[in-house]
Scaffold this motif. Structure first.
Motif, PDB file in Angstrom:
ATOM      1  N   TYR A  61       0.938  -1.136  -0.064  1.00 43.37           N
ATOM      2  CA  TYR A  61      -0.051   0.009  -0.052  1.00 43.37           C
ATOM      3  C   TYR A  61       0.971   1.206   0.022  1.00 43.37           C
ATOM      4  CZ  TYR A  61      -3.379   3.495   1.720  1.00 43.37           C
ATOM      5  OH  TYR A  61      -4.265   4.593   1.795  1.00 43.37           O
ATOM      6  N   LEU A 268      -4.594  -7.124  -7.692  1.00 43.35           N
ATOM      7  CA  LEU A 268      -4.916  -5.561  -7.344  1.00 43.35           C
ATOM      8  C   LEU A 268      -6.294  -5.407  -6.947  1.00 43.35           C
ATOM      9  CD1 LEU A 268      -3.889  -3.856 -10.542  1.00 43.35           C
ATOM     10  CD2 LEU A 268      -2.506  -3.842  -8.650  1.00 43.35           C
ATOM     11  N   ILE A 270      -8.849  -3.654  -6.519  1.00 41.38           N
ATOM     12  CA  ILE A 270      -9.824  -2.349  -6.923  1.00 41.38           C
ATOM     13  C   ILE A 270     -11.031  -2.464  -6.608  1.00 41.38           C
ATOM     14  CG2 ILE A 270     -10.368  -1.095  -8.905  1.00 41.38           C
ATOM     15  CD1 ILE A 270      -7.717  -2.049 -10.234  1.00 41.38           C
ATOM     16  N   SER A 282     -11.309 -10.561  -4.106  1.00 36.05           N
ATOM     17  CA  SER A 282      -9.802  -9.847  -4.209  1.00 36.05           C
ATOM     18  C   SER A 282      -9.062  -9.662  -2.667  1.00 36.05           C
ATOM     19  CB  SER A 282     -10.316  -8.209  -4.546  1.00 36.05           C
ATOM     20  OG  SER A 282     -10.829  -8.018  -5.956  1.00 36.05           O
ATOM     21  N   VAL A 294      -2.511  -5.806  -3.439  1.00 38.34           N
ATOM     22  CA  VAL A 294      -2.203  -4.360  -3.645  1.00 38.34           C
ATOM     23  C   VAL A 294      -3.503  -3.689  -3.397  1.00 38.34           C
ATOM     24  CG1 VAL A 294      -1.214  -2.619  -5.073  1.00 38.34           C
ATOM     25  CG2 VAL A 294      -0.350  -4.786  -5.213  1.00 38.34           C
ATOM     26  N   ILE A 296      -6.058  -0.657  -3.432  1.00 40.53           N
ATOM     27  CA  ILE A 296      -6.264   0.553  -4.225  1.00 40.53           C
ATOM     28  C   ILE A 296      -7.536   1.172  -3.623  1.00 40.53           C
ATOM     29  CG2 ILE A 296      -6.712   1.476  -6.617  1.00 40.53           C
ATOM     30  CD1 ILE A 296      -4.065  -0.266  -6.346  1.00 40.53           C
ATOM     31  N   LEU A 307      -0.483   1.892 -12.864  1.00 36.20           N
ATOM     32  CA  LEU A 307      -0.839   0.892 -12.027  1.00 36.20           C
ATOM     33  C   LEU A 307      -0.428  -0.646 -12.347  1.00 36.20           C
ATOM     34  CD1 LEU A 307      -2.161   0.878  -9.151  1.00 36.20           C
ATOM     35  CD2 LEU A 307      -4.383   0.322 -10.435  1.00 36.20           C
ATOM     36  N   ASN A 311       2.973  -2.648 -10.510  1.00 39.77           N
ATOM     37  CA  ASN A 311       2.609  -3.796  -9.756  1.00 39.77           C
ATOM     38  C   ASN A 311       2.666  -5.325 -10.419  1.00 39.77           C
ATOM     39  OD1 ASN A 311       1.906  -2.566  -6.859  1.00 39.77           O
ATOM     40  ND2 ASN A 311       0.551  -1.099  -8.571  1.00 39.77           N
ATOM     41  N   PRO A 313       0.488  -7.060 -12.112  1.00 38.59           N
ATOM     42  CA  PRO A 313      -0.307  -8.031 -11.501  1.00 38.59           C
ATOM     43  C   PRO A 313      -0.583  -9.415 -12.248  1.00 38.59           C
ATOM     44  CG  PRO A 313      -1.685  -6.420 -12.587  1.00 38.59           C
ATOM     45  CD  PRO A 313      -0.194  -5.973 -12.608  1.00 38.59           C
ATOM     46  N   LEU A 316      -6.505  -9.351 -12.472  1.00 38.65           N
ATOM     47  CA  LEU A 316      -7.348  -8.290 -12.334  1.00 38.65           C
ATOM     48  C   LEU A 316      -8.869  -8.887 -12.329  1.00 38.65           C
ATOM     49  CD1 LEU A 316      -6.100  -6.175 -15.591  1.00 38.65           C
ATOM     50  CD2 LEU A 316      -6.139  -5.766 -12.987  1.00 38.65           C
TER      51      LEU A 316
END
Length: 592
Positions: A61, A268, A270, A282, A294, A296, A307, A311, A313, A316
């Protein structure tokens, strides 16, 4: 009456196993598994101990990396802090936050001590926050500092005895923290330290001194763990009560359906933690396999390329808005996506054309995977069916998740329809909710005991199933708008608009949006003697801003002398939808 005193269905186990034509796609052990009789916290911690994730990164983070060892230490400290401040088993604590470490830690800390986390969108209006705090008898609030300007106006009208203030900057690296404070933090109104308000660092210090609980009572799978939110057939918000067993079952299903995810993966986060898809897929599912999450807190489409590049990833997860940003960001041209294992869409389904466009983009950027989408409901944690790598059929939302059973019935009944026939999608399995909080009527409308003796969740959605078990989602039975994955309820918006003394009638429909799929449009008829003026429009818009979440505020307003009515005198929203569609078609073809 406390949440532990409420009567809920116990849905772990079957009276009789339903028929599953799709079982050929799974190993027998994947269709038959036991759900551990423990908390969500204990399940993911056990997985960490069993697989030696202790030195792996759990959370990244803004320049800060938290190992799994420190992650669980932080949860344990926070759990003691909640206990020190009087939170007990069965208490409801509301978390009003975006994706930041302190909110995630709070969720698992509350789960550890047997409290129930009520997850609320930080963009909710102050009246929505007040109603949620009161409806669920919240005793404590964990809130981001950016929400204080709303909290201060309503907190005295609730039973909340203490508010823990957390900030986006709390877990940032030193340099990031300075940058945040200089550019954004200084603008945020914050409360003074008091008996009513505690800041996170001070809150944690109370836990460090707390030593009363040597052994906590174990939390069982059937006990409530979290309240997530949806709306009823009228748009009145409903609290979906999900158990520890619901979440643990969902995590086990994910492990079986996506077996190649492990501690080397990067996800990620998100999707927000107040969304079932975000909190389950997630966050919790990722921690169970030791992946790096990670966080967000705010997604900016214009910075998606940075992004991804930073990262790299492997997973996603997002709503259509995210994938529009992925494919339309010009700076994504040279970004390498070869590390991606899964690209998962939720919140709403995408057309075959849009899926093909996303896949083309992925392949052109080195990805050796396809976009996959499923079908889900918060009432079943998140995922119900999924388009698996080894069991995929274009145009469908895949086959039911392992251990979940789906039946297509005549709407409102337990009578199955034929193969390929339209009907209501019904779900049975260990992820089906306990029920709606203190709402027996809505619970009984959603959960039905079928002839097989099992409890089935009636989705209110229309779909079909083919001979191999692939589900095609058709449409919603309910009148609801989905914007960027969030549910928007027209009747709720109409009720707010009609509070204005000048408004006689209003009706809200969904209109297409290039990125958000749908947004709200309000049709308004004024009372005699009132005129459509800039001042009046501004008043109505301000009324909406004050009482609705940001994503629910109409993007368009159209004023008419009168609104069309049905034969029984109701505003005919279908007619408005039809007229609006025709108008847009004419504009598209250049007609006047």
């Amino acid at each position: 009456m406390g949440i532990l005193d409420m009567k809920f269905f116990s849905l772990i186990g079957f009276k009789k196993k339903p028929h599953a034509v799709w079982k050929k796609y799974y190993a027998k052990k994947d269709m038959n598994f036991d759900v551990p009789n423990i908390s969500i916290y204990q399940y993911i911690k056990n997985k960490s101990l069993e697989n030696n994730y202790k030195d792996s990164i759990a959370i990244e983070y803004f320049g800060t990396k938290i190992t799994y060892t420190n992650f669980y230490k932080n949860i344990d400290k926070a759990a003691k802090s909640f206990r020190s401040q009087g939170v007990r088993r069965g208490d409801v604590v509301t978390i009003l936050s975006a994706n930041i470490p302190e909110a995630v830690i709070s969720f698992y800390a509350l789960n550890k001590i047997g409290a129930v986390a009520n997850m609320i969108h930080p963009l909710s209006s102050e009246n929505e926050i007040k109603e949620a705090l009161n409806r669920y008898s919240t005793v404590m609030l964990v809130a981001m500092d950016i929400t204080y300007s709303k909290i201060k106006n309503i907190i005295n009208d609730t039973e909340v005895y203490k508010t823990i203030i957390i900030s986006a900057k709390d877990s940032m690296s030193t340099l990031m923290k300075i940058g945040y404070e200089v550019t954004q933090g200084y603008k945020v109104e914050k409360p003074k330290k008091s008996e009513d308000y505690l800041y996170w660092k001070d809150f944690i210090k109370f836990g460090e001194k707390y030593s009363k609980d040597k052994v906590l009572e174990e939390t069982k799978r059937d006990t409530p763990a979290v309240i997530l939110h949806s709306g009823g057939t009228t748009g009145t918000p409903k609290g979906i009560v999900l158990s520890n067993g619901n979440f643990n079952a969902a995590t086990i299903q994910s492990e079986k359906a996506l077996p190649d995810l492990d501690k080397e993966d990067v996800i990620l986060a998100i999707m927000p933690i107040f969304h079932g898809f975000g909190l389950s897929v997630s966050i919790t599912d990722a921690f169970a396999v030791g992946a790096k999450v990670v966080l967000i807190p705010t997604f900016k489409a214009s910075e998606f390329d940075k992004l991804i590049t930073k990262n790299n990833p492997s997973v996603l997860v997002g709503v259509p808005t995210l994938f529009e940003a992925l494919t339309t960001n010009e700076r994504m041209e040279d970004v390498n996506l070869s590390n991606l294992k899964y690209v998962i869409g939720g919140g709403d389904t995408l057309s075959k054309k849009r899926v093909e466009a996303i896949n083309k983009f992925l392949h052109e950027h080195g990805a050796n995977t396809n976009f996959t989408q499923g079908y889900g409901m918060t009432e079943a944690v998140a995922c119900i069916s999924f388009d698996l790598k080894y069991a995929s059929r274009p145009g469908t939302v895949g086959i039911p998740w392992p251990g979940t059973y789906v039946q297509i019935t005549k709407p409102g009944t337990d009578e199955p329809v034929g193969i390929g026939e339209d009907g209501e999608i019904c779900i049975c399995g260990p992820t089906v909710m306990l029920g709606y909080y203190n709402n027996e009527k809505e619970t009984n409308e959603a959960l039905h005991i079928h002839k097989d003796g099992n409890v089935w969740l009636h989705s209110g959605d229309i779909g079909t199933m083919d001979k191999d078990g692939f589900i095609t989602y058709k449409q919603r039975l309910k009148r609801m708008i989905v914007t960027s994955g969030y549910n928007v309820y027209p009747s709720q918006i109409e009720e707010v608009i009609e509070r204005h003394p000048a408004v006689m009638d209003s009706s809200v429909i969904g209109i297409p949006h290039p990125y958000k799929v749908e947004v709200a449009k309000a049709f308004i008829a004024l009372k005699q003697g009132y005129k459509d003026t800039p001042k009046l429009r501004a008043e109505i818009e301000e009324l909406c801003k004050k009482n609705l979440a940001a994503y629910s505020i109409p993007k368009e307003y159209e004023f008419r002398k009168s609104l069309p009515k049905t034969m029984i005198g109701k505003v005919d929203f279908r007619k408005l939808q039809q007229e609006n569609n025709e108008k847009r078609m004419e504009e598209r073809h250049g007609k006047k």
